[in-house]
Write a protein that holds these residues in place. Structure first.
Motif, PDB file in Angstrom:
ATOM      1  N   ALA A 155      -6.206   1.256  12.689  1.00 50.28           N
ATOM      2  CA  ALA A 155      -6.693   0.552  11.498  1.00 50.28           C
ATOM      3  C   ALA A 155      -6.622  -0.960  11.700  1.00 50.28           C
ATOM      4  CB  ALA A 155      -5.875   0.972  10.279  1.00 50.28           C
ATOM      5  N   ASP A 210      -5.263   4.986   5.807  1.00 50.42           N
ATOM      6  CA  ASP A 210      -6.526   4.731   5.111  1.00 50.42           C
ATOM      7  C   ASP A 210      -6.366   3.599   4.104  1.00 50.42           C
ATOM      8  OD1 ASP A 210      -7.810   6.722   6.517  1.00 50.42           O
ATOM      9  OD2 ASP A 210      -7.438   8.262   4.999  1.00 50.42           O
ATOM     10  N   ALA A 211      -5.231   3.587   3.399  1.00 49.75           N
ATOM     11  CA  ALA A 211      -4.976   2.509   2.439  1.00 49.75           C
ATOM     12  C   ALA A 211      -4.819   1.179   3.165  1.00 49.75           C
ATOM     13  CB  ALA A 211      -3.728   2.823   1.619  1.00 49.75           C
ATOM     14  N   VAL A 255       0.846  -1.196   0.000  1.00 46.29           N
ATOM     15  CA  VAL A 255       0.000   0.000   0.000  1.00 46.29           C
ATOM     16  C   VAL A 255       0.881   1.245   0.000  1.00 46.29           C
ATOM     17  CG1 VAL A 255      -1.917  -1.130   1.163  1.00 46.29           C
ATOM     18  CG2 VAL A 255      -0.159   0.015   2.522  1.00 46.29           C
ATOM     19  N   ARG A 264      -9.923  -4.536   4.842  1.00 49.98           N
ATOM     20  CA  ARG A 264     -11.352  -4.812   4.657  1.00 49.98           C
ATOM     21  C   ARG A 264     -11.615  -5.807   3.537  1.00 49.98           C
ATOM     22  NH1 ARG A 264     -11.673   0.764   5.867  1.00 49.98           N
ATOM     23  NH2 ARG A 264     -11.775   1.373   3.661  1.00 49.98           N
ATOM     24  N   THR A 265     -10.629  -6.054   2.690  1.00 53.70           N
ATOM     25  CA  THR A 265     -10.819  -6.995   1.584  1.00 53.70           C
ATOM     26  C   THR A 265     -10.532  -8.436   1.987  1.00 53.70           C
ATOM     27  OG1 THR A 265      -8.516  -6.846   0.810  1.00 53.70           O
ATOM     28  CG2 THR A 265     -10.068  -5.195  -0.026  1.00 53.70           C
ATOM     29  N   ARG A 313      -9.971  -4.288  12.432  1.00 55.42           N
ATOM     30  CA  ARG A 313     -10.131  -5.529  11.678  1.00 55.42           C
ATOM     31  C   ARG A 313      -9.491  -6.718  12.391  1.00 55.42           C
ATOM     32  NH1 ARG A 313     -14.027  -5.485   8.249  1.00 55.42           N
ATOM     33  NH2 ARG A 313     -13.035  -7.298   7.283  1.00 55.42           N
ATOM     34  N   GLY A 372      -6.321   0.363   6.036  1.00 56.31           N
ATOM     35  CA  GLY A 372      -7.665  -0.045   6.417  1.00 56.31           C
ATOM     36  C   GLY A 372      -8.445  -0.622   5.252  1.00 56.31           C
ATOM     37  N   LYS A 373      -8.304  -0.003   4.078  1.00 53.72           N
ATOM     38  CA  LYS A 373      -9.001  -0.490   2.887  1.00 53.72           C
ATOM     39  C   LYS A 373      -8.526  -1.884   2.506  1.00 53.72           C
ATOM     40  CE  LYS A 373     -10.007   0.785  -1.916  1.00 53.72           C
ATOM     41  NZ  LYS A 373      -9.785   1.809  -2.985  1.00 53.72           N
ATOM     42  N   ALA A 374      -7.202  -2.113   2.573  1.00 55.02           N
ATOM     43  CA  ALA A 374      -6.660  -3.433   2.242  1.00 55.02           C
ATOM     44  C   ALA A 374      -7.151  -4.489   3.224  1.00 55.02           C
ATOM     45  CB  ALA A 374      -5.135  -3.379   2.245  1.00 55.02           C
TER      46      ALA A 374
END
Length: 375
Positions: free
Chosen positions: A182, A146-147, A140, A153-154, A186, A149-151
């Motif tokens: 972050a 933020d990147a 990332v 979530r996948t 998760r 957290g986005k990763a």
């Protein structure tokens, strides 16, 4: 010819100005050193060198075997206890290098089916750990929670976020608190390499994780090196006891590697105790870095504001960086020279390390030489 391709690679490196060479230094170099990672000026401190000598006289020149066979001494155990206590973690495990510690932490904590989220600016040892791990890696953007957290979530399942605390090229610090947040959203673990933070950042040099309030957290693992602020050699992993036990049983760079030489363990322990007694060394290293940045910027150079003790000065090209560093050396100043492929963004730099033992006159001299030799 079996190795004919090597000649082609060497020719490409020459054309690109990327040839690297070894330059043995004398024991008493006349150069002003802003190239090493001896942030606290402890590598030649009498207490540190005596710690190394005493350990060698007591335990011998080498560890004689892997840590699980004959390579663990009472000195190794003492160093682990004091490192963990100083940095605020339950336990520590000492390795023969910081590189080995990073390979161990990443590979042992990212099993098959897991996700590793890795910062684009991470050190080569973390990158290699990601490559060797059985989990899948997603790289990332640099210092981008933020990147991260986005990763995360996948992915469903075990996950670990991997980052330097202070990045070795520009000396900028990772947003550790935001990264931890972050991860916790998760249920992911956070593994950070504090090679350039230990001894420089945090209360009395206890490191970036301690400064960020993450010391002792049950979801945070920290790797450190003994070869920078502590002026010795080797590395360690710090974290919850169950994580350290897991590494002891599964990390290949621990199980199959000869233990850290007793002299290095003795030097590191002496340096750690010295830092406890003289915590002002950490603040002084940061102050020297800030002074270098201020003076270099005032001289019209592109210096990156340091978050720890690394000061980066941009160069126009790899060839210019090499020539600049060589001209500095001729003028009596040793500086680092970073260029592709060592730098992830392709920008060549002079890399200066601020040492706690630099005098005002030495700082002035370094700035003058760098300014006078600029390409």
């Amino acid at each position: 010819m079996a190795f004919g391709w090597i000649d082609e690679e060497a020719d490409r490196r020459r054309r690109a100005g990327l040839v690297r060479t070894l330059r043995p230094r004398p024991a008493d170099s006349p150069l002003l050193d802003l190239a090493s990672n001896d942030y606290l000026g402890l590598a030649r401190h009498p207490e540190v060198t005596e710690g190394a000598a005493r350990a060698a006289r007591t335990w011998g020149g080498g560890a004689t075997g892997s840590r699980l066979v004959t390579g663990t001494t009472a000195l190794h155990a003492e160093l682990e206890r004091e490192l963990a206590d100083f940095c605020g973690f339950e336990a520590a495990l000492v390795f023969s290098s910081g590189y080995a510690a990073n390979l161990a932490a990443v590979t042992a904590l990212a099993p098959h089916g897991s996700l590793i989220v890795s910062d684009a600016g991470n050190h080569a040892s973390l990158i290699d750990g990601c490559r060797l791990a059985r989990g899948a890696t997603q790289v990332v953007g640099h210092a981008d929670p933020d990147a991260v957290g986005k990763a995360l979530r996948t992915h469903e399942g075990p996950a670990v976020v991997v980052s330097d605390t202070v990045f070795s090229v520009d000396g900028d610090a990772a947003p550790l608190a935001a990264l931890a947040e972050a991860c916790r959203k998760r249920g992911a673990a956070l593994v950070v390499d504090d090679a350039h933070g230990l001894g420089v950042l945090g209360d009395a040099g206890r490191g970036a994780p301690h400064s960020a309030g993450l010391a002792g957290a049950d979801d945070v693992v920290v790797t450190v090196t003994l070869s920078k602020s502590l002026g010795s050699q080797g590395g360690a992993v710090l974290g919850p006891s169950r994580v350290i036990d897991h590494l002891l049983n599964t990390a290949r760079t621990f199980i199959f590697d000869t233990g850290l030489a007793p002299a290095a363990a003795g030097a590191a322990l002496a340096a750690l105790r010295l830092l406890r007694r003289e915590p002002e060394r950490a603040q002084r290293a940061r102050a020297v870095a800030a002074e270098l940045h201020t003076r270099l910027t005032a001289a019209g150079l592109q210096a990156v504001r340091p978050d720890a003790a690394v000061v980066s000065v941009r160069a126009p090209s790899p060839e210019a960086a090499v020539g600049w560093a060589a001209d500095c050396r001729t003028a009596g100043l040793a500086v680092g020279c970073f260029r592709p492929p060592s730098v992830p963004d392709g920008i060549s730099r002079l890399r200066l390390t601020a040492r706690a033992d630099l005098s005002a006159g030495q700082i002035e001299r370094a700035v003058r030489v760098i300014g006078e030799t600029r390409p």
